[in-house]
Scaffold this active site. Structure first.
Site, PDB file in Angstrom:
ATOM      1  N   SER A   1      -3.356  -0.187  14.658  1.00  0.00           N
ATOM      2  CA  SER A   1      -4.267   0.305  13.679  1.00  0.00           C
ATOM      3  C   SER A   1      -4.325   1.942  13.769  1.00  0.00           C
ATOM      4  O   SER A   1      -4.694   2.589  14.867  1.00  0.00           O
ATOM      5  CB  SER A   1      -5.843  -0.188  14.114  1.00  0.00           C
ATOM      6  OG  SER A   1      -6.799   0.545  13.343  1.00  0.00           O
TER       7      SER A   1
ATOM      8  N   LYS B   1      -4.851   9.011   0.079  1.00  0.00           N
ATOM      9  CA  LYS B   1      -6.428   8.824   0.550  1.00  0.00           C
ATOM     10  C   LYS B   1      -6.266   9.150   2.270  1.00  0.00           C
ATOM     11  O   LYS B   1      -7.182   9.947   2.622  1.00  0.00           O
ATOM     12  CB  LYS B   1      -6.759   7.469   0.412  1.00  0.00           C
ATOM     13  CG  LYS B   1      -8.239   6.977   0.638  1.00  0.00           C
ATOM     14  CD  LYS B   1      -8.359   5.976  -0.321  1.00  0.00           C
ATOM     15  CE  LYS B   1      -7.912   4.485   0.377  1.00  0.00           C
ATOM     16  NZ  LYS B   1      -8.695   3.926   1.638  1.00  0.00           N
TER      17      LYS B   1
ATOM     18  N   ARG C   1      -8.975 -10.328   2.341  1.00  0.00           N
ATOM     19  CA  ARG C   1      -7.730 -10.075   1.192  1.00  0.00           C
ATOM     20  C   ARG C   1      -6.771 -11.305   1.377  1.00  0.00           C
ATOM     21  O   ARG C   1      -5.783 -11.364   0.486  1.00  0.00           O
ATOM     22  CB  ARG C   1      -7.127  -8.842   1.301  1.00  0.00           C
ATOM     23  CG  ARG C   1      -7.779  -7.616   0.973  1.00  0.00           C
ATOM     24  CD  ARG C   1      -6.987  -6.299   0.915  1.00  0.00           C
ATOM     25  NE  ARG C   1      -7.690  -5.325   0.477  1.00  0.00           N
ATOM     26  CZ  ARG C   1      -7.458  -4.147   0.664  1.00  0.00           C
ATOM     27  NH1 ARG C   1      -6.447  -3.750   1.459  1.00  0.00           N
ATOM     28  NH2 ARG C   1      -8.129  -3.071   0.171  1.00  0.00           N
TER      29      ARG C   1
ATOM     30  N   ASP D   1      -1.514  -2.352   3.317  1.00  0.00           N
ATOM     31  CA  ASP D   1      -2.354  -1.647   2.050  1.00  0.00           C
ATOM     32  C   ASP D   1      -1.389  -2.243   0.788  1.00  0.00           C
ATOM     33  O   ASP D   1      -2.051  -2.427  -0.327  1.00  0.00           O
ATOM     34  CB  ASP D   1      -2.504  -0.205   1.974  1.00  0.00           C
ATOM     35  CG  ASP D   1      -3.585  -0.216   2.782  1.00  0.00           C
ATOM     36  OD1 ASP D   1      -4.270  -0.812   3.443  1.00  0.00           O
ATOM     37  OD2 ASP D   1      -3.695   1.028   3.125  1.00  0.00           O
TER      38      ASP D   1
ATOM     39  N   GLY E   1     -13.662   2.413   5.262  1.00  0.00           N
ATOM     40  CA  GLY E   1     -13.608   1.979   6.826  1.00  0.00           C
ATOM     41  C   GLY E   1     -12.800   3.434   7.521  1.00  0.00           C
ATOM     42  O   GLY E   1     -13.252   3.498   8.652  1.00  0.00           O
TER      43      GLY E   1
ATOM     44  N   ARG F   1      -8.031  -2.522  -4.186  1.00  0.00           N
ATOM     45  CA  ARG F   1      -6.535  -3.065  -4.191  1.00  0.00           C
ATOM     46  C   ARG F   1      -6.321  -4.407  -4.941  1.00  0.00           C
ATOM     47  O   ARG F   1      -5.398  -4.718  -5.366  1.00  0.00           O
ATOM     48  CB  ARG F   1      -5.982  -3.086  -2.744  1.00  0.00           C
ATOM     49  CG  ARG F   1      -5.966  -1.530  -2.144  1.00  0.00           C
ATOM     50  CD  ARG F   1      -4.967  -1.153  -1.206  1.00  0.00           C
ATOM     51  NE  ARG F   1      -5.244  -0.032  -0.465  1.00  0.00           N
ATOM     52  CZ  ARG F   1      -4.943   1.116  -0.599  1.00  0.00           C
ATOM     53  NH1 ARG F   1      -4.461   1.602  -1.812  1.00  0.00           N
ATOM     54  NH2 ARG F   1      -5.695   2.342   0.292  1.00  0.00           N
TER      55      ARG F   1
ATOM     56  N   ARG G   1     -17.465  -5.103   8.301  1.00  0.00           N
ATOM     57  CA  ARG G   1     -16.086  -4.975   9.010  1.00  0.00           C
ATOM     58  C   ARG G   1     -16.224  -4.584  10.283  1.00  0.00           C
ATOM     59  O   ARG G   1     -17.233  -4.071  10.739  1.00  0.00           O
ATOM     60  CB  ARG G   1     -15.426  -3.695   8.189  1.00  0.00           C
ATOM     61  CG  ARG G   1     -15.168  -4.283   6.655  1.00  0.00           C
ATOM     62  CD  ARG G   1     -14.513  -3.277   5.946  1.00  0.00           C
ATOM     63  NE  ARG G   1     -12.945  -3.018   6.466  1.00  0.00           N
ATOM     64  CZ  ARG G   1     -12.275  -2.045   5.971  1.00  0.00           C
ATOM     65  NH1 ARG G   1     -12.537  -1.398   5.202  1.00  0.00           N
ATOM     66  NH2 ARG G   1     -10.930  -1.974   6.554  1.00  0.00           N
TER      67      ARG G   1
ATOM     68  N   GLN H   1      -6.142   3.758  12.437  1.00  0.00           N
ATOM     69  CA  GLN H   1      -7.763   4.187  12.173  1.00  0.00           C
ATOM     70  C   GLN H   1      -8.051   4.326  13.416  1.00  0.00           C
ATOM     71  O   GLN H   1      -9.001   5.285  13.766  1.00  0.00           O
ATOM     72  CB  GLN H   1      -8.682   3.361  11.259  1.00  0.00           C
ATOM     73  CG  GLN H   1      -8.326   3.380   9.680  1.00  0.00           C
ATOM     74  CD  GLN H   1      -9.063   2.539   9.121  1.00  0.00           C
ATOM     75  OE1 GLN H   1      -9.855   1.685   9.636  1.00  0.00           O
ATOM     76  NE2 GLN H   1      -9.149   2.361   7.702  1.00  0.00           N
TER      77      GLN H   1
HETATM   78  C1  S3P Z   1      -5.623   3.606   7.392  1.00  0.00           C
HETATM   79  C2  S3P Z   1      -4.958   2.375   8.151  1.00  0.00           C
HETATM   80  C3  S3P Z   1      -5.106   1.244   7.784  1.00  0.00           C
HETATM   81  C4  S3P Z   1      -5.216   1.008   6.266  1.00  0.00           C
HETATM   82  C5  S3P Z   1      -6.243   1.813   5.652  1.00  0.00           C
HETATM   83  C6  S3P Z   1      -6.031   3.283   6.146  1.00  0.00           C
HETATM   84  C7  S3P Z   1      -5.668   4.986   7.741  1.00  0.00           C
HETATM   85  O1  S3P Z   1      -6.244   0.598   8.405  1.00  0.00           O
HETATM   86  O2  S3P Z   1      -5.151  -0.468   5.934  1.00  0.00           O
HETATM   87  O3  S3P Z   1      -6.324   1.596   4.245  1.00  0.00           O
HETATM   88  O4  S3P Z   1      -5.647   5.910   6.781  1.00  0.00           O
HETATM   89  O5  S3P Z   1      -5.395   5.238   8.945  1.00  0.00           O
HETATM   90  P1  S3P Z   1      -6.194  -0.047   9.945  1.00  0.00           P
HETATM   91  O6  S3P Z   1      -5.921   1.100  10.679  1.00  0.00           O
HETATM   92  O7  S3P Z   1      -7.389  -0.697  10.174  1.00  0.00           O
HETATM   93  O8  S3P Z   1      -4.964  -0.798   9.798  1.00  0.00           O
END
Ligand code: S3P
Length: 465
Positions: free
Chosen positions: A176, A25, A370, A340, A104, A412, A132, A178
């Protein structure tokens, strides 16, 4: 009478067999986003089939990108996704809101992309995503020159007025991937240099994908005080720098299988005696494989073999066999790299050996809370589990009874409860289990194929949606 969205899972005495899991993903989102701002056409094979990655494609289409799906050469593979790149800062304003669904990753990373485009974008999500926090990207993108507003508590909808951005040096408080990615994607389209100094190492797919699309990215070990971990624990975060204005080249990409999806059957194999599961074509990027270390610490026999590399991402085979079961402790150092997988790792405590997790407050702002929902769900089916402010403990004790549990529309959690259900004395009914469509639509079919149930275990229940 079947209940909509409910899946009933029977106990099993072992899991065994060979499996391929859906495309990753995290990597799928990144390949789609980079393809859209690259020059030329990109083709993505094994694009993740879940709803989250479909949300990213739908948003990119709304922003004027031509996205098409064509059948893969082998009928059993997912369609090839073709994206005609619009070039750096070449997206067009969307007529309507950009619906990120449950994702997210879509909202945060797309936020970084549209922040560099000179128009207003409104990013919305479903009920879960609308709870969120978005402050974590609003801060750095504002510093770069975009204007961002959100709802109360800095939650979606997120309005972004894009601009000509200027590079920054950003030091996030919370690790993070993301947020790091949002800033790097904005930085690629900004003037000057943008760097992110991570407090701890997180998945590095954006860095690898940028390089695969032809951009130079520099990565240096961290110089930030307090970010060096003791040997054997989490790798310290790095300083990642990208020069703005580099043009990306479209190309052909293949997404590896998702290790976070593989985690569910891997945990089942670690937990149930005599189990033996092999997973092929799975991503083995070192920033994701802490799961393997944790399963070995629990006592499982895990073989991981890198066989290939696609666009800088190692791909290979995993074999997980049940061996011993010991207590497991996971602390803050390790959390970002198994974030995750924590819901399914928690279920190990219901089979043998207790599981104690701390330093994982981030779990409270995922697709659901979670910590609270995981503990409530496990207790509903008979577990001895306790919620803590930044984690939980699941104590090994009596066998689970089964019963009814709500997944709270969190993919999840639905899959974690299904794995716990394998060890119960009776069937477990999981409400809201249709959430698996977010990342692993064929999860219950795969589980049913690998789970071995003798008559005494079946109790009349069968996994059906
Ligand atoms: C992800 C980063 C993680 C993870 C999410 C996917 C990504 O989140 O929990 O399912 O693809 O960069 P965070 O960046 O908020 O930790």
């Amino acid at each position: 009478m079947p209940v909509a969205g409910r899946v009933s899972v029977s106990p099993a005495h072992r899991v065994a067999g060979v499996l391929r899991v859906p495309g990753d993903k995290s990597i799928s989102h990144r390949y789609a986003l980079l393809s859209a701002i690259a020059d030329g056409r990109s083709t993505i094979a094994n694009y993740a089939p879940g709803a989250d990655c479909a949300s990213t494609l739908a948003c990119l289409s709304a922003l004027g990108t031509i996205v098409s799906r064509t059948p893969a050469p082998r009928a059993e593979d997912p369609p090839l996704v073709t994206i005609d790149g619009r070039g750096l800062r070449g997206l067009r304003p969307s007529v309507g809101d950009l619906d990120c669904g449950n994702s997210g990753s879509t909202m945060r990373m797309l936020g970084g992309v549209v922040a560099a485009h000179p128009f207003v974008s409104t990013l919305i999500g479903d009920a879960s995503l609308s709870r969120r926090p978005m402050r974590r990207i609003m801060g750095p993108l504002t510093l770069m020159g975009a204007s961002l507003t959100a709802g109360p508590g800095d939650r979606p909808p997120l309005h972004i007025r894009g601009a000509e951005l200027t590079g920054i040096r950003f030091e996030p408080d919370t690790p993070s991937a993301q947020v790091k990615s949002a800033v790097l994607l904005a930085g690629l389209q900004a003037s000057g240099e943008t760097s992110v100094l991570e407090p701890a190492s997180t998945r590095d797919h954006t860095e690898r994908a940028l390089a695969a699309f032809g951009a130079a990215v520099s990565i240096h070990p961290s110089t930030r005080p307090g970010t060096h971990s003791p040997p054997g624990s989490l790798r310290a975060g790095a300083l990642i720098t990208v020069q703005g204005g580099q043009r990306l080249r479209g190309g052909s990409f293949t997404v590896p299988g998702d290790l976070s999806s593989a985690a569910f059957l891997a945990v089942a194999a670690a937990a149930l005696p005599d189990s033996d599961v092999s997973i092929s074509g799975v991503g083995l990027n070192p920033s994701r494989t802490a799961l393997i270390d944790v399963l070995r610490r629990f006592g499982a026999d895990v073989e991981a073999t890198v066989e290939d590399e696609h666009a800088g991402e190692p791909v290979g085979r995993l074999r997980i066999r049940h061996a011993r079961m010991t207590d497991l402790v996971i602390t803050a150092d390790e959390v970002p790299e198994v974030i995750d997988e924590l819901p399914v790792l928690a279920t190990l405590g219901t089979f043998g050996g207790s599981v104690t997790v701390s330093g994982a407050g981030e779990l409270r702002v995922k697709e659901s809370d979670r910590i609270a929902e995981l503990v409530a769900g496990l207790r509903a089916v008979g577990a001895d589990a306790e919620e803590r402010p930044d984690g939980f403990q699941v104590r090994c004790g009596a066998r689970l009874t089964g019963g009814t549990v709500h997944a709270r529309h969190d993919h999840r959690l639905a899959m974690a409860f299904a794995i716990a259900a394998l060890g119960a004395s009776g069937p477990t009914h999981i409400d809201g289990a249709d959430a698996v469509a977010v990342s692993y639509p064929s999860f219950f079919e795969d589980l049913d194929r690998l789970a071995q149930r003798d008559r005494a275990h079946v109790d009349g229940a069968k996994a059906t949606l």
